[in-house]
Design an enzyme around this catalytic site. Structure first.
Site, short mmCIF file in Angstrom:
data_model
loop_
_atom_site.label_atom_id
_atom_site.label_comp_id
_atom_site.label_asym_id
_atom_site.label_seq_id
_atom_site.Cartn_x
_atom_site.Cartn_y
_atom_site.Cartn_z
N ASP A 91 -5.61 -3.07 -2.16
CA ASP A 91 -7.05 -2.98 -2.43
C ASP A 91 -7.36 -3.48 -3.84
OD1 ASP A 91 -5.48 -0.79 -3.09
OD2 ASP A 91 -7.06 0.69 -2.83
N ASP A 136 -2.18 -12.42 5.28
CA ASP A 136 -3.18 -13.14 6.06
C ASP A 136 -4.53 -13.05 5.34
OD1 ASP A 136 -4.52 -14.37 8.11
OD2 ASP A 136 -4.37 -12.71 9.53
N LYS A 189 0.88 -1.18 0.00
CA LYS A 189 0.00 0.00 0.00
C LYS A 189 0.92 1.22 0.00
CE LYS A 189 -4.15 1.85 0.36
NZ LYS A 189 -5.07 1.84 -0.78
#
Ligand code: NAD
Length: 355
Positions: A221, A245, A189
């Site tokens: 995202d 995860d 990110k």
């Protein structure tokens, strides 16, 4: 080759028994000798020693060539405080073995396409994505706290990565990509987070050692969206602990069959920890219903990554495909027109099909 084996709780002993059958057979065919040492962890260890990860278990695992784990946990131990619960054993053993790279392949066998929630045209001839997740750093291990403020309570967690932590997991991912389609997607990110900007810089630097691998970057995202829109664009993914995860769960559910998915956790040397991604499934324990394929494929990963035996690993994977082709299915992956097989029969058939 010394293998420490942790059968664990619930279906753990049921599925580990099948891995033994397959390893014994592959050992005969490919001339390998395995020495197993069973050790206690999780609920079984709590019952016998009062601790989820007895010191003796960790010692045996650390002095073995690889560790094979079934699953731990169950309702019986759910009321214990966090650090005394079976799952505390899982965190303890990962830390104790220093395994910092978690490999989770999301493989959709073409025979099981209908188990996926995605449309057939999106899946093409099946899926095979390898998610490499950093396992011992980032926000799950960073500083955290709470304090009172004028707006009530305030709480924080810290995402922190060092160059060294990113370098070593990136190297694992590049090595894996080198042996596959030579494509690596690093997910971060970096448009918002400083830790992601360092992540990207370091991955780009490591890439210079692997000119044959094509490296790309994607924001997390977008990656979450692309995984369901067009999952076949991915081959190997490398990402941080928390993003990994979430994305590895998303990727594995694209295949729709929890009982089919293996995992490996690797550190600096050859010692690795190999386990199915599912839990101890107490609802079907001891009933000859559990799908042993995730554990059998975890044993195949062990042969590939800890013992360097690509040939024997591929033989196990081929055998799983053959048994599915022959129409045998455990209840969790049963489809109309197929033949139902119990845990034991599935293990026997996969072992017998190894050549
Ligand atoms: P689970 O993965 O054990 O089971 C979820 C569902 O999937 C159940 O209906 C179960 O029957 C089914 N399932 C799982 N594995 C299967 C297999 N191999 N074959 C056929 N069906 C299978 O998850 P849960 O029910 O949330 O957790 C049960 C226990 O396992 C809990 O105590 C949990 O803490 C523990 N757990 C352990 C691990 C681990 O050891 N690594 C991981 C996750 C959960």
């Amino acid at each position: 080759m010394k293998i420490a084996v942790i059968p664990g709780d619930g279906i753990g002993p049921d599925i580990i028994r099948q891995a033994y059958k397959v390893l014994d057979r592959v050992g005969k065919v490919y001339q390998m000798e395995f020495e197993y040492q069973e050790v206690l962890m999780g609920g079984a260890a709590i019952d016998q020693t009062g601790l989820p990860l007895p010191e003796e278990t960790l010692k045996v695992c650390q002095s073995s060539d690889a560790v094979l784990l079934g699953a731990v946990g169950g309702a019986k131990w759910d009321t214990l405080p966090g650090h005394q619960r079976p799952e505390a054993g899982l965190l303890g053993i990962r830390k104790g073995l220093g395994v910092f790279a978690n490999l989770r392949p999301a493989i959709l066998f073409p025979q099981l396409k209908s188990a996926s929630t995605l449309k057939e045209e999106v899946l093409g001839d099946g899926l095979n994505i390898m998610v490499v997740r950093e396992l011992t750093g980032g926000i799950y291990f960073g500083q955290r706290g709470r304090q009172d403020s004028s707006a009530g309570q305030e709480a924080w967690d810290t995402e922190a990565y060092s160059t060294h932590e990113v370098e070593r997991v990136a190297r694992v991912a590049f090595e894996i990509a080198k042996g596959r389609k030579k494509k690596l997607m690093s997910i971060d990110k970096a448009n918002v987070l400083e830790s992601s900007r360092l992540w990207r810089e370091v991955v780009c630097k490591v890439a210079q050692e692997y000119p044959e691998v094509e490296l790309d970057h994607m924001y997390v995202d977008n990656a979450a969206m692309q995984l369901v829109r067009n999952p076949r664009q991915f081959d190997v993914i490398v990402t941080s602990n928390m993003f990994g995860d979430i994305l590895s769960d998303e990727a594995s559910m694209l295949t729709g069959s929890l009982g089919m998915l293996p995992s490996a956790s690797l550190g600096e040397g050859n010692l690795g920890l190999y386990e199915p991604i599912h839990g101890s499934a107490p609802d079907i324990a001891g009933q000859n219903k559990a799908n042993p394929i995730a554990t059998i494929l975890s044993a195949a990963m062990m042969l590939r990554y800890s013992f360097g035996r690509q040939d024997a690993a591929a033989a196990i994977e081929r055998s799983v495909g053959n048994v599915l082709d022959q129409g045998f299915r455990t209840p969790d992956i049963m489809q109309p027109g197929m033949k139902i097989a119990g845990t034991e029969e599935m293990g026997d058939r996969i072992a017998a099909n190894i050549s």
